[in-house]
Design an enzyme around this catalytic site. Structure first.
Site, PDB file in Angstrom:
ATOM      1  N   HIS A 296     133.587  71.099  59.823  1.00 43.99           N
ATOM      2  CA  HIS A 296     134.636  71.798  60.378  1.00 43.99           C
ATOM      3  C   HIS A 296     135.797  71.948  59.324  1.00 43.99           C
ATOM      4  O   HIS A 296     136.689  72.378  59.684  1.00 43.99           O
ATOM      5  CB  HIS A 296     135.231  70.831  61.671  1.00 43.99           C
ATOM      6  CG  HIS A 296     134.044  71.092  62.882  1.00 43.99           C
ATOM      7  ND1 HIS A 296     134.403  70.225  63.846  1.00 43.99           N
ATOM      8  CD2 HIS A 296     133.215  71.830  63.079  1.00 43.99           C
ATOM      9  CE1 HIS A 296     133.483  70.409  64.906  1.00 43.99           C
ATOM     10  NE2 HIS A 296     132.724  71.310  64.197  1.00 43.99           N
ATOM     11  N   ASP A 297     135.742  71.260  58.190  1.00 44.06           N
ATOM     12  CA  ASP A 297     136.553  71.372  57.340  1.00 44.06           C
ATOM     13  C   ASP A 297     136.474  72.454  56.242  1.00 44.06           C
ATOM     14  O   ASP A 297     136.802  72.171  54.874  1.00 44.06           O
ATOM     15  CB  ASP A 297     136.698  69.997  56.486  1.00 44.06           C
ATOM     16  CG  ASP A 297     138.230  69.953  55.869  1.00 44.06           C
ATOM     17  OD1 ASP A 297     139.167  70.251  56.617  1.00 44.06           O
ATOM     18  OD2 ASP A 297     138.294  69.319  54.726  1.00 44.06           O
ATOM     19  N   ALA A 298     135.681  73.332  56.338  1.00 40.44           N
ATOM     20  CA  ALA A 298     135.342  74.410  55.490  1.00 40.44           C
ATOM     21  C   ALA A 298     136.561  75.497  55.539  1.00 40.44           C
ATOM     22  O   ALA A 298     136.420  76.694  55.975  1.00 40.44           O
ATOM     23  CB  ALA A 298     133.868  75.313  56.149  1.00 40.44           C
TER      24      ALA A 298
END
Length: 422
Positions: A296-298
Site C-alpha cells: 500500500h506504500d507504492a
C-alpha cells in the site's frame, strides 16, 4: 549572503545550488550547457541558461534527502534546521541516489578505489546497526557524507560478495543495507520475499539477499544505479524518482496530499522514454504486482527513471513489501486504482477506469491483470518451498502468500464474472 554548493554529475561540474534568504536556486554552468551531449539533472530541470527558482529547484534536490524523523535526527546531529535542504546536502550530499555529488566551491571529487572503503568486521557492523536508529546515515561519523531518500533506516554500503564496508571519499556504494523497521514485524523477510517474488515473476526488480550477523538480520539490496566495470571499478548511473521528475516535493508524495496519481506516472513514462511501450507495460506489471501483494506504500517516490542511454528507462522495482499483512498499517493504497484507495473496493470497472486514465486498452489491461493474478499465487508457493531461501515455515511469509491468494482470487472473480462490473 549567498551560500553555494557545486553540483557534480559523474565527474563533471554541471551547476551550482545556491541558498539566499532561505530560498534555493539552481543554475547550470555555461561550460556544461555548451558541451556536446550535455544532459539535464532532471526532467523537471531542463537545460537552460536561466536559473531555476525555489519552486522549481527544491523538488529535485530535497528529493535526495532522508525524510521524516530521519531528517530531524540528522539536522540535530549537525545543529541545523530540519527545513534547511541546503545545509543537509552540504553535510551528507557526498554519495546520493543517482550520479549526483555536492561539493564546496573549488573542490573536486576524489577518485574511487578500494582504499576508500572502511571494511567492517562483525562487531563493527553490529555497532553500526545498533547506532543507526539514533544516527541515520551514520551522519557526521568519520567524515561520511551519505544520503538516501525515504523514511526507513538504511545505509549505503560497499559489498564485495564477502565483506561489507562504508564508502569514503569519492567511493560509490554498491548496496543498500536495510535493518528491521521498528514496529513492523520481520520487515526484512517481508521485503526480501516480495523482491524475490517479483524476480520469480520475471519482473525487473532490485536484487536482494537476507543476511544475519550474530542475531541481527538485515536486507542487502544491490543498487541498480551502480555498475561494476573492469577491474572491479564501481560506476554511478544517474536516476531520479517520479516525484523529482514531475517537480513534486517529497512531503507531497502521496496522492491524497496532492501528489502524483497513476495517470501522471504513466504520462511521464510516455513523454520521456523511447520506445515508451515496453516501459509502460513494465509499469503496469509493477502496479498490479504491488496491488496483489498488498504494498500500500507504492507512492511516486517508489518508482524511478534510470538514465543508461540516450533516453531513460523505468528503473527496477524496489522498496516493495506487503504492508497489508500488518493490521496497524493503513488499508489505503498510496495511489488510487480508478476511484478507489482500498483494494477490497476495487471492482472490474475501477480497473477499467485506471486503464483509461493510464492510456491503456481496457481489454489488454484486463488480460494482463488476469495473467498476473493467475500465476502469482503458484509462483509464491514455489518460492516458499525453496529450502535454501529459508522462506519455508516462516509464519509471515505464509500470511503474505495467503493474502496474495485471497487478492488474486478476488481479482479473478471480479474481472470474469458479469456482476463484477456492477
Amino acid at each position: 549572503m549567498v551560500h553555494e554548493l557545486e553540483v557534480w554529475l559523474f565527474a563533471d561540474h554541471v551547476g551550482t545550488l545556491s541558498l539566499q534568504e532561505g530560498r534555493l536556486s539552481f543554475h547550470y554552468r555555461e561550460n556544461w550547457l555548451n558541451r556536446p551531449g550535455a544532459v539535464a539533472l532532471s526532467c523537471s530541470l531542463p537545460l537552460q541558461s536561466d536559473a531555476f527558482d525555489d519552486i522549481h529547484t527544491r523538488p529535485f534536490f530535497a528529493g535526495l534527502l532522508p525524510e521524516g524523523h530521519l531528517r530531524r535526527l540528522i539536522a540535530q546531529q549537525f545543529q541545523v534546521s530540519g527545513q534547511n535542504d541546503f545545509a543537509l546536502l552540504d553535510h551528507i550530499g557526498g554519495e546520493c541516489a543517482g550520479a549526483i555529488t555536492f561539493l564546496p566551491p573549488g573542490a573536486s571529487p576524489s577518485p574511487s578505489g578500494d582504499d576508500h572503503v572502511q571494511w567492517l568486521n562483525d562487531d563493527e557492523l553490529i555497532a553500526i546497526l545498533d547506532e543507526l536508529p539514533r544516527r541515520p546515515m551514520m551522519a557526521g561519523k568519520d567524515g561520511l557524507r551519505l544520503s538516501l531518500a525515504g523514511v526507513q533506516d538504511k545505509l549505503p554500503v560497499v559489498f564485495d560478495g564477502q565483506r561489507i564496508g562504508l564508502p569514503q571519499g569519492g567511493q560509490p556504494s554498491t548496496h543498500i543495507l536495510k535493518p528491521l523497521i521498528h514496529g513492523v514485524e520481520d520487515s526484512v523477510t517481508n521485503e526480501g520475499f516480495c523482491l524475490a517474488l517479483a524476480c520469480a515473476m520475471k519482473l525487473q526488480a532490485a536484487q536482494a539477499q537476507i543476511r544475519t550477523i550474530v542475531d541481527r538480520r538485515f536486507l542487502l539490496v544491490a543498487r541498480y544505479d551502480r555498475q561494476t566495470g573492469t577491474q572491479g571499478r564501481v560506476a554511478r548511473l544517474h536516476q531520479e524518482d517520479f516525484c523529482q521528475a514531475l517537480g513534486v516535493v517529497p512531503e507531497m508524495k502521496y496522492q491524497n496530499e496532492g501528489g502524483p496519481d497513476l495517470a501522471a506516472c504513466f504520462s511521464l513514462l510516455r513523454h520521456v522514454t523511447r520506445p515508451s511501450a515496453p516501459q509502460v507495460l513494465h509499469l503496469l506489471d509493477y502496479v498490479v504486482f504491488n496491488a496483489l501483494i498488498g504494498n500500500h506504500d507504492a507512492h511516486a517516490k517508489n518508482f524511478s527513471l534510470l538514465y543508461t542511454a540516450k533516453f531513460p528507462v523505468l528503473a527496477p522495482l524496489y522498496d516493495t513489501l506487503s504492508t497489508a499483512v500488518y493490521q496497524t498499517l493503513t488499508p489505503k493504497m498510496a495511489m488510487k486504482i480508478g476511484s478507489k484507495y482500498k483494494f477490497s473496493e476495487v471492482q472490474a470497472h475501477h480497473w477499467d477506469q485506471f486503464a483509461e486514465s493510464a492510456g491503456l486498452g481496457r481489454a489488454q489491461t484486463r488480460k494482463r491483470i488476469l495473467e498476473l493474478a493467475q500465476s502469482l499465487p503458484k509462483t509464491a508457493r514455489q518460492l516458499q518451498s525453496q529450502k535454501e531461501l529459508e522462506f519455508a515455515g516462516n509464519p509471515l511469509v505464509e500470511q503474505i502468500i495467503t493474502l496474495i491468494e485471497q487478492r488474486a482470487a478476488l481479482t479473478i472473480r471480479r474481472l470474469t464474472e458479469p456482476q463484477g462490473d456492477a
